[in-house]
Motif scaffolding. Structure first.
Motif, PDB file in Angstrom:
ATOM      1  N   THR A   1     127.920 -98.093 -13.708  1.00 11.89           N
ATOM      2  CA  THR A   1     127.568 -98.768 -14.959  1.00 11.89           C
ATOM      3  C   THR A   1     127.774 -97.854 -16.167  1.00 11.89           C
ATOM      4  OG1 THR A   1     125.261 -98.088 -14.867  1.00 11.89           O
ATOM      5  CG2 THR A   1     125.820-100.188 -13.795  1.00 11.89           C
ATOM      6  N   LYS A   2     127.943 -98.478 -17.319  1.00 14.31           N
ATOM      7  CA  LYS A   2     128.095 -97.712 -18.563  1.00 14.31           C
ATOM      8  C   LYS A   2     126.826 -96.931 -18.883  1.00 14.31           C
ATOM      9  CE  LYS A   2     131.554-100.456 -20.888  1.00 14.31           C
ATOM     10  NZ  LYS A   2     131.898-101.179 -22.100  1.00 14.31           N
ATOM     11  N   ALA A   3     125.670 -97.507 -18.580  1.00 10.27           N
ATOM     12  CA  ALA A   3     124.408 -96.824 -18.858  1.00 10.27           C
ATOM     13  C   ALA A   3     124.319 -95.507 -18.075  1.00 10.27           C
ATOM     14  CB  ALA A   3     123.230 -97.728 -18.511  1.00 10.27           C
ATOM     15  N   ALA A   4     124.703 -95.538 -16.816  1.00 12.25           N
ATOM     16  CA  ALA A   4     124.675 -94.308 -16.018  1.00 12.25           C
ATOM     17  C   ALA A   4     125.691 -93.304 -16.548  1.00 12.25           C
ATOM     18  CB  ALA A   4     124.968 -94.625 -14.551  1.00 12.25           C
ATOM     19  N   LYS A   5     126.863 -93.790 -16.936  1.00 12.80           N
ATOM     20  CA  LYS A   5     127.887 -92.889 -17.486  1.00 12.80           C
ATOM     21  C   LYS A   5     127.386 -92.232 -18.773  1.00 12.80           C
ATOM     22  CE  LYS A   5     131.165 -94.176 -14.599  1.00 12.80           C
ATOM     23  NZ  LYS A   5     131.884 -93.326 -13.717  1.00 12.80           N
TER      24      LYS A   5
END
Length: 172
Positions: A52-56
């Motif tokens: 996910t973008k949040a984890a990235k």
């Protein structure tokens, strides 16, 4: 009782053997089930979450501690490899050490590679790990999914920064 019926009736020895066989199969089934159940949702969820973008954004935040946090996250997963190799695979040191070496060398290589080469390198290390596990390391067929998902989660989904999205412009 006819002789045919007598031949078809199990003897005491035969019935004990059948009961022992069924009991052993039940025991094997219960021994396998706990090993697969908690590991599969964690692996699937880990792949999806790390992609996910949040984890990235979180793991690829600006320094000072971003690189060490990513490598610490990967290193903590050595415990997963140890549990899988030493507990689930009954003390398979070759599997544990080979996958640990693949994980650590691959993670270091991806982490210290220029950003434009991280994705292809992570895929190359991922394919190397998957093929090594499929062809050279012996794993029960029911657990053949573990190593590919494990390396996909850590090397491809976790260590590679998401590319920024750009819209194509017409230069007509």
């Amino acid at each position: 009782m006819s002789s045919v019926a007598a031949q078809m009736m199990p003897t005491a020895k035969g019935s004990r053997a059948v009961r022992a066989f069924r009991g052993r199969r039940r025991l094997q089934a219960t021994q396998r089930r706990p090993a697969r159940t908690p590991v599969s949702p964690e692996s699937i969820g880990g792949v999806l979450t790390n992609a996910t973008k949040a984890a990235k954004r979180w793991y690829h935040r600006p320094p000072p501690a971003a690189r060490s946090a990513r490598l610490l996250f990967v290193s903590a997963h050595l415990l997963h490899l140890a549990a899988m190799g030493l507990i689930v695979l009954s003390g398979d040191w070759a599997w544990t050490l080979a996958n640990s070496a693949l994980l650590l060398t691959g993670a270091l290589a991806v982490e210290f590679t220029p950003v434009q080469l991280k994705r292809p390198l992570s895929m190359a290390v991922f394919m190397t790990a998957a093929l090594t596990n499929l062809f050279w390391l012996q794993v029960p067929t029911a657990l053949a999914w573990f190593a590919p998902l494990f390396f996909l989660k850590l090397l491809v989904c976790h260590l590679v920064l998401e590319a920024p999205l750009e819209r194509w412009r017409n230069h007509a």
